[in-house]
Design an enzyme around this catalytic site. Structure first.
Site, short mmCIF file in Angstrom:
data_model
loop_
_atom_site.label_atom_id
_atom_site.label_comp_id
_atom_site.label_asym_id
_atom_site.label_seq_id
_atom_site.Cartn_x
_atom_site.Cartn_y
_atom_site.Cartn_z
N GLN A 1 -18.70 38.05 23.60
CA GLN A 1 -18.32 39.20 22.78
C GLN A 1 -17.53 40.19 23.63
OE1 GLN A 1 -21.67 41.01 20.84
NE2 GLN A 1 -20.53 42.81 20.20
N ARG A 2 -16.43 40.68 23.09
CA ARG A 2 -15.57 41.67 23.74
C ARG A 2 -14.96 41.18 25.05
NH1 ARG A 2 -14.09 44.92 19.81
NH2 ARG A 2 -15.01 46.98 19.89
N LYS B 1 -10.84 37.70 23.76
CA LYS B 1 -10.40 36.47 23.10
C LYS B 1 -9.31 36.72 22.06
CE LYS B 1 -14.39 35.66 21.34
NZ LYS B 1 -15.10 36.87 21.75
N ALA C 1 -8.08 35.29 8.78
CA ALA C 1 -9.29 36.07 9.07
C ALA C 1 -10.44 35.58 8.19
CB ALA C 1 -9.02 37.54 8.83
N SER D 1 -13.88 36.95 8.28
CA SER D 1 -15.07 37.80 8.25
C SER D 1 -15.33 38.44 6.89
CB SER D 1 -14.93 38.91 9.28
OG SER D 1 -16.10 39.69 9.30
N HIS E 1 -8.42 45.56 14.26
CA HIS E 1 -7.72 44.28 14.40
C HIS E 1 -6.44 44.27 13.57
CE1 HIS E 1 -10.24 41.14 16.51
NE2 HIS E 1 -11.04 42.18 16.55
N LYS E 2 -6.53 44.72 12.33
CA LYS E 2 -5.36 44.73 11.44
C LYS E 2 -4.26 45.63 11.98
CE LYS E 2 -7.64 43.83 7.01
NZ LYS E 2 -7.96 44.39 5.69
N ARG F 1 -3.63 46.44 15.00
CA ARG F 1 -3.05 45.90 16.22
C ARG F 1 -1.95 44.89 15.91
NH1 ARG F 1 -7.73 44.01 19.14
NH2 ARG F 1 -7.47 41.98 18.19
#
Length: 174
Positions: A9-10, A13, A32, A34, A48-49, A51
């Protein structure tokens, strides 16, 4: 080509995968997986979006990824862990059913004539979970990661933002 990117995690990746995708294709697809389960998670998805730029074609799909035609595309699938979470909770305690459904869906995906960059979490590095549900999910996640890694042409482990290539059948390194 299937390139599996794994790590904790973090670990970096997703950023690594996004940069790789853009270096290989000027118009990649971002797939995506999730579900949004709380406000903090929704905010993380928004980061995320934001970025990603306009060069991405974004698709949000919780389970049935193969219903889309990706022929000729480069697809970044982010992430297998959240995708498996959807099967895990939808199927109750039937982990065999979850693994079977996910494996069948992946086989349909991998039969498409396209390139894949797939992000997943390496949960087994985090120690022994403190409860039965978390242990079941870790086992399920480990099984699907192994399934994908066997099919993958390349596997990269991200540690503290740094890539470590652990499989590359395209160059003969395994």
């Amino acid at each position: 080509m299937i390139h599996l990117i794994t790590g904790g995690q973090r670990s970096g990746k997703s950023i690594f995968a996004e940069e790789l995708a853009l270096s290989l294709n000027s118009k990649p697809v971002y797939l995506a997986t999730s579900r949004i389960w709380d406000e903090a998670h929704r905010q993380r998805i928004e980061v995320h979006k934001q970025r990603r730029g306009s060069q991405w074609t974004s698709i949000e799909e919780e389970k049935f990824l193969s219903k889309y035609n990706f022929t000729g595309k480069l697809v970044l699938l982010d992430c297998i862990t959240l995708w498996m979470n959807n099967f895990f909770f939808d199927n109750g305690e039937d982990d065999k059913k979850s693994l079977l459904e996910a494996s069948e869906e992946l086989d349909k995906l991998f039969s498409q004539d396209c390139d894949w960059i797939i992000v997943t979490n390496e949960l087994g590095l985090g120690g022994h979970p403190g409860n039965k549900i978390a242990m079941r999910f870790n086992d399920l996640q480990g099984s699907i990661n192994q399934y994908i890694a066997k099919k993958a042409d390349r596997v990269t482990l991200i540690i503290s933002g740094l890539p470590l290539e652990i499989k590359n059948t395209l160059s003969g390194k395994q």
